[in-house]
Write an enzyme that holds these catalytic residues in place. Structure first.
Site, PDB file in Angstrom:
ATOM      1  N   CYS A  48       0.818  -1.023   0.215  1.00 52.21           N
ATOM      2  CA  CYS A  48      -0.161   0.188   0.062  1.00 52.21           C
ATOM      3  C   CYS A  48       0.986   1.256  -0.032  1.00 52.21           C
ATOM      4  CB  CYS A  48      -0.825  -0.028   1.462  1.00 52.21           C
ATOM      5  SG  CYS A  48      -1.715   1.640   1.827  1.00 52.21           S
ATOM      6  N   HIS A  49       0.407   2.314  -0.476  1.00 54.19           N
ATOM      7  CA  HIS A  49       1.291   3.383  -0.574  1.00 54.19           C
ATOM      8  C   HIS A  49       1.640   4.123   0.907  1.00 54.19           C
ATOM      9  CE1 HIS A  49       2.121   6.911  -3.449  1.00 54.19           C
ATOM     10  NE2 HIS A  49       2.811   7.101  -2.357  1.00 54.19           N
ATOM     11  N   THR A  50       1.300   3.785   1.857  1.00 55.37           N
ATOM     12  CA  THR A  50       1.603   4.209   3.208  1.00 55.37           C
ATOM     13  C   THR A  50       3.080   3.360   3.483  1.00 55.37           C
ATOM     14  OG1 THR A  50      -0.578   4.038   3.788  1.00 55.37           O
ATOM     15  CG2 THR A  50       0.862   4.264   5.775  1.00 55.37           C
ATOM     16  N   HIS A  70       1.251  -4.048   5.780  1.00 60.81           N
ATOM     17  CA  HIS A  70       0.260  -3.970   6.652  1.00 60.81           C
ATOM     18  C   HIS A  70      -1.105  -4.397   5.851  1.00 60.81           C
ATOM     19  CE1 HIS A  70       0.268  -0.257   4.437  1.00 60.81           C
ATOM     20  NE2 HIS A  70      -0.903  -0.269   4.843  1.00 60.81           N
ATOM     21  N   CYS A 103     -12.248   0.723  25.420  1.00 62.79           N
ATOM     22  CA  CYS A 103     -11.798   2.280  25.506  1.00 62.79           C
ATOM     23  C   CYS A 103     -13.161   3.097  25.429  1.00 62.79           C
ATOM     24  CB  CYS A 103     -10.443   2.787  24.840  1.00 62.79           C
ATOM     25  SG  CYS A 103     -10.945   2.716  22.935  1.00 62.79           S
ATOM     26  N   CYS A 114      -9.326   3.565  18.383  1.00 61.00           N
ATOM     27  CA  CYS A 114      -9.199   3.160  19.584  1.00 61.00           C
ATOM     28  C   CYS A 114      -8.014   3.848  20.445  1.00 61.00           C
ATOM     29  CB  CYS A 114      -8.829   1.662  19.211  1.00 61.00           C
ATOM     30  SG  CYS A 114      -8.286   0.466  20.635  1.00 61.00           S
ATOM     31  N   ARG A 118      -4.867   2.702  18.214  1.00 61.30           N
ATOM     32  CA  ARG A 118      -5.157   3.454  17.133  1.00 61.30           C
ATOM     33  C   ARG A 118      -3.588   3.468  16.160  1.00 61.30           C
ATOM     34  NH1 ARG A 118      -6.265   9.587  18.671  1.00 61.30           N
ATOM     35  NH2 ARG A 118      -7.926   8.416  19.888  1.00 61.30           N
TER      36      ARG A 118
HETATM   37  P1  NAD Z   1      -1.682   6.057  -5.115  1.00 63.06           P
HETATM   38  O1  NAD Z   1      -0.549   6.777  -5.262  1.00 63.06           O
HETATM   39  O2  NAD Z   1      -1.886   4.765  -5.736  1.00 63.06           O
HETATM   40  O3  NAD Z   1      -2.907   7.007  -5.844  1.00 63.06           O
HETATM   41  C1  NAD Z   1      -3.024   8.249  -5.508  1.00 63.06           C
HETATM   42  C2  NAD Z   1      -3.458   9.181  -6.898  1.00 63.06           C
HETATM   43  O4  NAD Z   1      -3.439  10.533  -6.570  1.00 63.06           O
HETATM   44  C3  NAD Z   1      -2.409   8.964  -7.979  1.00 63.06           C
HETATM   45  O5  NAD Z   1      -3.110   8.285  -9.113  1.00 63.06           O
HETATM   46  C4  NAD Z   1      -1.789  10.531  -8.295  1.00 63.06           C
HETATM   47  O6  NAD Z   1      -1.659  10.745  -9.544  1.00 63.06           O
HETATM   48  C5  NAD Z   1      -3.153  11.245  -7.733  1.00 63.06           C
HETATM   49  N1  NAD Z   1      -2.812  12.566  -7.359  1.00 63.06           N
HETATM   50  C6  NAD Z   1      -1.772  12.961  -6.616  1.00 63.06           C
HETATM   51  N2  NAD Z   1      -1.933  14.350  -6.240  1.00 63.06           N
HETATM   52  C7  NAD Z   1      -3.164  14.804  -6.960  1.00 63.06           C
HETATM   53  C8  NAD Z   1      -3.694  16.170  -7.094  1.00 63.06           C
HETATM   54  N3  NAD Z   1      -3.365  17.058  -6.543  1.00 63.06           N
HETATM   55  N4  NAD Z   1      -4.873  16.144  -7.764  1.00 63.06           N
HETATM   56  C9  NAD Z   1      -5.361  14.945  -8.448  1.00 63.06           C
HETATM   57  N5  NAD Z   1      -4.654  13.706  -8.387  1.00 63.06           N
HETATM   58  C10 NAD Z   1      -3.371  13.568  -7.667  1.00 63.06           C
HETATM   59  O7  NAD Z   1      -2.051   5.872  -3.538  1.00 63.06           O
HETATM   60  P2  NAD Z   1      -3.260   4.873  -2.772  1.00 63.06           P
HETATM   61  O8  NAD Z   1      -2.611   3.673  -2.409  1.00 63.06           O
HETATM   62  O9  NAD Z   1      -4.700   4.810  -3.663  1.00 63.06           O
HETATM   63  O10 NAD Z   1      -3.477   5.772  -1.511  1.00 63.06           O
HETATM   64  C11 NAD Z   1      -4.226   7.118  -1.608  1.00 63.06           C
HETATM   65  C12 NAD Z   1      -4.028   8.083  -0.325  1.00 63.06           C
HETATM   66  O11 NAD Z   1      -4.592   7.402   0.883  1.00 63.06           O
HETATM   67  C13 NAD Z   1      -2.307   7.944   0.210  1.00 63.06           C
HETATM   68  O12 NAD Z   1      -2.149   9.281   0.730  1.00 63.06           O
HETATM   69  C14 NAD Z   1      -2.419   6.965   1.460  1.00 63.06           C
HETATM   70  O13 NAD Z   1      -1.441   7.295   2.175  1.00 63.06           O
HETATM   71  C15 NAD Z   1      -3.612   7.360   2.070  1.00 63.06           C
HETATM   72  N6  NAD Z   1      -4.117   6.192   2.876  1.00 63.06           N
HETATM   73  C16 NAD Z   1      -4.995   6.716   4.046  1.00 63.06           C
HETATM   74  C17 NAD Z   1      -5.758   5.784   4.932  1.00 63.06           C
HETATM   75  C18 NAD Z   1      -6.438   6.333   5.699  1.00 63.06           C
HETATM   76  O14 NAD Z   1      -6.958   5.538   6.752  1.00 63.06           O
HETATM   77  N7  NAD Z   1      -6.802   7.456   5.985  1.00 63.06           N
HETATM   78  C19 NAD Z   1      -5.529   4.258   4.612  1.00 63.06           C
HETATM   79  C20 NAD Z   1      -4.819   3.831   3.333  1.00 63.06           C
HETATM   80  C21 NAD Z   1      -4.291   4.848   2.391  1.00 63.06           C
HETATM   81 ZN    ZN Z   2     -10.416   0.766  21.908  1.00 66.13          ZN
END
Ligand code: NAD
Ligand code: ZN
Length: 380
Positions: A48-50, A70, A103, A114, A118
């Site tokens: 995943c990206h993270t 993960h 919690c 959590c 968390r």
């Molecule tokens: P990814 O890199 O596969 O996809 C992101 C897309 O966003 C890419 O296609 C990119 O070209 C596009 N992009 C970037 N900047 C842009 C902009 N300004 N305008 C338009 N498009 C733009 O990533 P992914 O695996 O799909 O993850 C996406 C995001 O979600 C990441 O930041 C990741 O860390 C986050 N994430 C959050 C959670 C959460 O629980 N909140 C969980 C998992 C991932």
């Molecule tokens: Zn909890």
């Protein structure tokens, strides 16, 4: 086979010794689980990206050596003292944000944040004793997000494991342990579009397409995809996205373009890019009076969200979410059921497969922005 319960297991793991350097498959010793912990044999994992973000370590304090990973599925090998809900042979999904069930957050219907489990990106050790369960070449190796799934065996707190229906195919449902559930839940649980709504999705990676899948399931009539990368557009059609906008094709801000095309703005928007400008556009493109925008992408540490307060006074709502507001242990089984009932399609997210020894190929694909999810099979 001789039982491994209570003794260390020697197995292969992909160790990140340094930021941004290829992972190295090493023999690691995985200690037995302590109280409230479970040792899991990982069957499939994906990237995943993270993982990539913390492996590159451009924006944070680096914590190396480390075992990343993960998004995965596996089988319980043994359980530590006090674990009653899981037993050897159970199928599980490890999740980066856990659920202790005790919690205030776990007891609140509205939260999945959590107190105990968390998401914590800075901790490289287990909670109970502040130590790692992995050793390689005599060195303790840091954990990642309490899951560290780039290893044939890992140790996870019981509160960070969702128990699965034994008939669910692990090589597919592994992707529900992070990205797809995050996007899906961001739409279904947080944005909550009504049937017939217009929805804009910013960022068409796996998380954004999970959000689009949620919009399709909710019965949205128009799903607009926004991305800088035009290569994403063709594949996104399979996810019900029927209109595409590339912000680079316009002289004015993309929120203004969207407002013009939708008679004042979309009903819902979901941001899945991690870019703060996209977050602002995603908020400002929703209709006044009722529009709701949901932020999902993880921004850089110092990013600031700037908008005029009048945009909120005009009855627009801004929300954010981790893991699509799903409580992992309580709610993930129902997401797996959606897949088993064929309401949710997972196959179209899986664009590549590699063996564990080829794990660095999965990193290369993500760095190049190719494909959506690459499944890494632990049985080479
Ligand atoms: P990814 O890199 O596969 O996809 C992101 C897309 O966003 C890419 O296609 C990119 O070209 C596009 N992009 C970037 N900047 C842009 C902009 N300004 N305008 C338009 N498009 C733009 O990533 P992914 O695996 O799909 O993850 C996406 C995001 O979600 C990441 O930041 C990741 O860390 C986050 N994430 C959050 C959670 C959460 O629980 N909140 C969980 C998992 C991932
Ligand atoms: Zn909890």
């Amino acid at each position: 086979m001789a039982s491994t319960v209570g003794i260390p297991i020697i197995c292969n793991a992909a160790v990140a010794w340094e930021a941004g350097k290829p992972l190295v498959i090493e023999k690691v010793e995985v200690a037995p689980p302590k109280a409230m912990e479970v040792r899991v044999k990982i069957k499939y994992t994906s990237l995943c990206h993270t993982d990539l973000y913390f492996w590159e370590a451009k924006d944070q304090t680096p914590l190396f050596p480390r075992i990343f990973g993960h998004e995965a599925a596996g089988i319980v090998e043994s359980v530590g003292e006090g674990v009653t809900e899981l037993k050897e042979g159970d199928h599980v999904l490890p999740v980066f944000t856990g659920e202790c069930k005790e919690c205030v957050h776990c007891k609140s219907e509205e939260s999945n944040m959590c107190d105990l489990l968390r998401i914590n990106t800075d901790r490289g050790v287990m909670l109970s004793d502040g130590r790692s369960r992995f050793t390689a070449k005599g060195t303790p190796i840091n954990h990642f997000l309490g899951t560290s799934t780039f290893s044939e065996y890992t140790v996870v707190h019981v509160g960070s494991l969702a128990k699965l229906d034994q008939s669910a195919p692990l090589d597919k449902v592994c992707i529900l342990s992070c990205g797809i559930s995050t996007g899906l839940g961001a739409t279904l649980n947080v944005a909550k579009p009504k049937k017939g709504s217009t929805v804009a999705i910013f960022g068409l990676g796996a998380v954004g397409l999970g959000a689009a899948e949620g919009a399709r399931i909710a019965g949205a009539s128009r799903i607009i995809g926004v991305d800088f990368n035009p290569n994403r557009f063709e594949g996104a059609r399979k996810f019900g996205i029927n209109e595409f906008l590339n912000p680079k094709d316009y002289d004015k801000p993309i929120q203004e373009v969207i407002a013009e095309k939708t008679n004042g703005g979309v009903d819902r928007s979901v941001e899945c890019t991690g870019n703060v400008d996209a977050m602002i556009s995603a908020f400002e493109c929703v209709h006044d009076g009722w529009g709701v925008a949901v932020l999902v992408g993880v921004p850089s540490k110092d990013a600031k969200f700037v908008t005029k307060p009048i945009n909120l006074l005009n009855e627009r709502t801004l929300k954010g979410t981790f893991f699509g507001n799903y409580k992992p242990r309580s709610d993930l089984p129902s997401v797996v059921d959606m897949y088993m009932r064929k309401e949710l399609e997972l196959e179209k997210f899986i664009t590549h497969r590699v063996t564990f020894s080829e794990i660095n190929k999965a990193f290369d694909l993500m760095v190049k922005g190719e494909g959506l999810r690459c499944i890494i099979s632990m049985d080479d």
